[in-house]
Design a protein around this motif. Structure first.
Motif, PDB file in Angstrom:
ATOM      1  N   ILE A  32     -13.736  -6.217 -34.932  1.00 29.04           N
ATOM      2  CA  ILE A  32     -13.681  -4.875 -35.815  1.00 29.04           C
ATOM      3  C   ILE A  32     -12.273  -4.709 -36.235  1.00 29.04           C
ATOM      4  N   LEU A  33     -11.407  -4.903 -35.142  1.00 29.52           N
ATOM      5  CA  LEU A  33      -9.848  -4.660 -35.358  1.00 29.52           C
ATOM      6  C   LEU A  33      -9.280  -5.818 -36.228  1.00 29.52           C
ATOM      7  N   VAL A  34      -9.709  -6.997 -35.813  1.00 28.82           N
ATOM      8  CA  VAL A  34      -9.185  -8.135 -36.594  1.00 28.82           C
ATOM      9  C   VAL A  34      -9.431  -8.042 -37.987  1.00 28.82           C
ATOM     10  N   ILE A  35     -10.648  -7.869 -38.400  1.00 26.66           N
ATOM     11  CA  ILE A  35     -11.314  -7.681 -39.511  1.00 26.66           C
ATOM     12  C   ILE A  35     -10.431  -6.702 -40.283  1.00 26.66           C
ATOM     13  N   ALA A  36     -10.251  -5.617 -39.775  1.00 22.42           N
ATOM     14  CA  ALA A  36      -9.559  -4.579 -40.553  1.00 22.42           C
ATOM     15  C   ALA A  36      -8.239  -4.672 -40.545  1.00 22.42           C
ATOM     16  N   LEU A  37      -7.434  -5.409 -39.665  1.00 25.78           N
ATOM     17  CA  LEU A  37      -6.207  -5.544 -40.030  1.00 25.78           C
ATOM     18  C   LEU A  37      -5.876  -6.847 -40.733  1.00 25.78           C
ATOM     19  N   VAL A  38      -6.933  -7.819 -41.116  1.00 26.52           N
ATOM     20  CA  VAL A  38      -6.642  -8.621 -42.223  1.00 26.52           C
ATOM     21  C   VAL A  38      -7.081  -7.981 -43.698  1.00 26.52           C
ATOM     22  N   LEU A  39      -7.942  -7.474 -43.604  1.00 27.87           N
ATOM     23  CA  LEU A  39      -8.376  -6.815 -45.035  1.00 27.87           C
ATOM     24  C   LEU A  39      -7.703  -5.560 -45.308  1.00 27.87           C
ATOM     25  N   THR A  40      -6.952  -4.948 -44.587  1.00 24.14           N
ATOM     26  CA  THR A  40      -6.186  -3.887 -45.302  1.00 24.14           C
ATOM     27  C   THR A  40      -5.026  -4.260 -46.001  1.00 24.14           C
ATOM     28  N   PRO A  41      -4.017  -5.094 -45.778  1.00 21.36           N
ATOM     29  CA  PRO A  41      -3.272  -5.165 -46.766  1.00 21.36           C
ATOM     30  C   PRO A  41      -3.739  -6.342 -48.178  1.00 21.36           C
ATOM     31  N   LEU A  42      -4.755  -7.040 -48.063  1.00 19.42           N
ATOM     32  CA  LEU A  42      -5.388  -7.502 -49.121  1.00 19.42           C
ATOM     33  C   LEU A  42      -6.178  -6.321 -49.818  1.00 19.42           C
ATOM     34  N   ILE A  43      -6.905  -5.510 -49.242  1.00 16.58           N
ATOM     35  CA  ILE A  43      -7.467  -4.648 -50.295  1.00 16.58           C
ATOM     36  C   ILE A  43      -6.387  -3.581 -50.714  1.00 16.58           C
ATOM     37  N   TYR A  44      -5.233  -3.211 -50.035  1.00 17.88           N
ATOM     38  CA  TYR A  44      -4.421  -2.468 -50.691  1.00 17.88           C
ATOM     39  C   TYR A  44      -3.697  -3.043 -51.706  1.00 17.88           C
ATOM     40  N   PHE A  45      -3.149  -4.405 -51.705  1.00 15.11           N
ATOM     41  CA  PHE A  45      -2.205  -4.741 -52.715  1.00 15.11           C
ATOM     42  C   PHE A  45      -3.047  -5.444 -53.789  1.00 15.11           C
ATOM     43  N   TYR A  46      -4.398  -5.848 -53.613  1.00 15.52           N
ATOM     44  CA  TYR A  46      -4.981  -6.433 -54.584  1.00 15.52           C
ATOM     45  C   TYR A  46      -6.084  -5.509 -55.313  1.00 15.52           C
ATOM     46  N   VAL A  47      -6.210  -4.459 -54.680  1.00 18.01           N
ATOM     47  CA  VAL A  47      -7.288  -3.248 -55.325  1.00 18.01           C
ATOM     48  C   VAL A  47      -6.579  -1.968 -55.653  1.00 18.01           C
ATOM     49  N   VAL A  48      -6.386  -1.322 -54.513  1.00 16.04           N
ATOM     50  CA  VAL A  48      -5.716  -0.140 -54.356  1.00 16.04           C
ATOM     51  C   VAL A  48      -4.317   0.174 -55.448  1.00 16.04           C
ATOM     52  N   TYR A  49      -3.335  -0.561 -55.098  1.00 11.61           N
ATOM     53  CA  TYR A  49      -2.066  -0.672 -55.739  1.00 11.61           C
ATOM     54  C   TYR A  49      -2.268  -0.918 -57.156  1.00 11.61           C
ATOM     55  N   PRO A  50      -2.890  -2.047 -57.818  1.00 15.76           N
ATOM     56  CA  PRO A  50      -3.216  -2.236 -59.336  1.00 15.76           C
ATOM     57  C   PRO A  50      -3.880  -1.108 -59.780  1.00 15.76           C
ATOM     58  N   LEU A  51      -4.865  -0.519 -59.291  1.00 14.98           N
ATOM     59  CA  LEU A  51      -5.558   0.763 -59.930  1.00 14.98           C
ATOM     60  C   LEU A  51      -4.817   2.048 -59.896  1.00 14.98           C
ATOM     61  N   LEU A  52      -3.714   2.210 -58.820  1.00 13.01           N
ATOM     62  CA  LEU A  52      -2.761   3.160 -58.900  1.00 13.01           C
ATOM     63  C   LEU A  52      -1.720   3.209 -60.157  1.00 13.01           C
ATOM     64  N   ASN A  53      -1.460   1.780 -60.265  1.00 13.40           N
ATOM     65  CA  ASN A  53      -0.528   1.561 -61.524  1.00 13.40           C
ATOM     66  C   ASN A  53      -1.345   1.899 -62.751  1.00 13.40           C
ATOM     67  N   ILE A  54      -2.619   1.462 -63.101  1.00 10.27           N
ATOM     68  CA  ILE A  54      -3.156   1.414 -64.201  1.00 10.27           C
ATOM     69  C   ILE A  54      -3.374   2.923 -64.519  1.00 10.27           C
ATOM     70  N   PHE A  55      -3.995   3.698 -63.445  1.00 11.82           N
ATOM     71  CA  PHE A  55      -4.401   5.126 -63.804  1.00 11.82           C
ATOM     72  C   PHE A  55      -3.361   6.176 -63.558  1.00 11.82           C
ATOM     73  N   SER A  56      -2.172   5.705 -63.021  1.00 13.77           N
ATOM     74  CA  SER A  56      -1.009   7.066 -62.999  1.00 13.77           C
ATOM     75  C   SER A  56      -0.087   6.876 -64.258  1.00 13.77           C
ATOM     76  N   SER A  57       0.739   7.806 -64.538  1.00 10.73           N
ATOM     77  CA  SER A  57       1.362   7.850 -65.605  1.00 10.73           C
ATOM     78  C   SER A  57       3.004   7.416 -65.045  1.00 10.73           C
ATOM     79  N   TYR A  58       3.143   7.174 -63.936  1.00  6.31           N
ATOM     80  CA  TYR A  58       4.435   6.899 -63.400  1.00  6.31           C
ATOM     81  C   TYR A  58       5.130   5.663 -64.151  1.00  6.31           C
ATOM     82  N   HIS A  59       6.253   5.497 -64.501  1.00  3.75           N
ATOM     83  CA  HIS A  59       7.054   4.650 -65.110  1.00  3.75           C
ATOM     84  C   HIS A  59       8.284   4.614 -64.536  1.00  3.75           C
ATOM     85  N   HIS A  60       8.943   3.312 -64.615  1.00  4.20           N
ATOM     86  CA  HIS A  60      10.642   3.348 -64.046  1.00  4.20           C
ATOM     87  C   HIS A  60      11.431   4.095 -65.023  1.00  4.20           C
TER      88      HIS A  60
END
Length: 161
Positions: A32-60
Motif C-alpha cells: 500500500i505504501l509503495v503504491i501510494a508513494l509512486v502514484l502520488t507525484p504522478l497523480i498530482y503532476f498529471y491530474v491535479v496540477y493541470p486541472l488547477l491551472n485550467i480552472f483557476s484564474s491565476y496568472h503570472h
C-alpha cells in the motif's frame, strides 16, 4: 521547486487519497505504501496540477518591460498590475506615455464632449488565461492638462454571435 503551504497540503491530500485507493487493492502495508508513494507525484503532476491551472484564474505577473509591452500585446495583462501599483505613468506627459507604451489603441468616449476624447487613452491588454475567462482586459489612462492623472484597468465580456 518551491515548497509552499498549498503545495504541501495538496500533496498530502493526494497521498492520503492514493493510500486509501491502494488499500482497496491489497492489504499488505508495504505494498500500500509503495503504491501510494509512486502514484502520488504522478497523480498530482498529471491530474491535479493541470486541472488547477485550467480552472483557476491565476496568472503570472511581470515587471513592466517596455520592449515586451510593444512586442507582445497579448501578454500585456501580465505587466498592467506593475504599472498601476507603482504608478509608473502618474503625472507623465502624453509624449512620455506614448514613448513607454506606444500609440494608444483607441480613445474613449467622453459624454461631456459627445465624442471620443484624446484625453482618454485605451490599451488592449489581452485575455487572461483560464478555461472560463471570456473577458478582454483594457487599460485606460485619463489625462488632465496633458498629464496622466487616472489609470484604471477594466474588463469587457467578449460576445460571440
Amino acid at each position: 521547486m518551491i515548497l509552499t503551504t498549498p503545495f504541501v497540503i495538496l500533496m498530502i491530500l493526494v497521498f492520503v487519497l492514493m493510500y486509501l485507493f491502494a488499500k482497496t487493492i491489497d492489504h499488505r502495508k508495504w505494498v500500500i505504501l509503495v503504491i501510494a508513494l509512486v502514484l502520488t507525484p504522478l497523480i498530482y503532476f498529471y491530474v491535479v496540477y493541470p486541472l488547477l491551472n485550467i480552472f483557476s484564474s491565476y496568472h503570472h505577473e511581470k515587471y513592466f518591460d517596455e520592449m515586451a509591452w510593444k512586442e507582445k500585446p497579448a501578454a500585456r495583462y501580465e505587466m498592467s498590475g506593475d504599472i498601476i501599483d507603482k504608478k509608473l505613468l502618474k503625472d507623465r506627459s502624453k509624449s512620455e506615455v506614448e514613448h513607454f507604451l506606444g500609440t494608444c489603441d483607441w480613445y474613449s468616449w467622453d459624454d461631456s464632449l459627445k465624442m471620443n476624447s484624446s484625453d482618454l487613452w485605451n490599451y488592449n491588454l489581452g485575455v487572461k488565461p483560464g478555461a472560463f475567462n471570456r473577458a478582454n482586459e483594457y487599460l485606460e489612462i485619463s489625462f488632465e492638462n496633458n498629464r496622466a492623472k487616472h489609470i484604471k484597468q477594466y474588463q469587457i465580456e467578449k460576445t460571440f454571435e
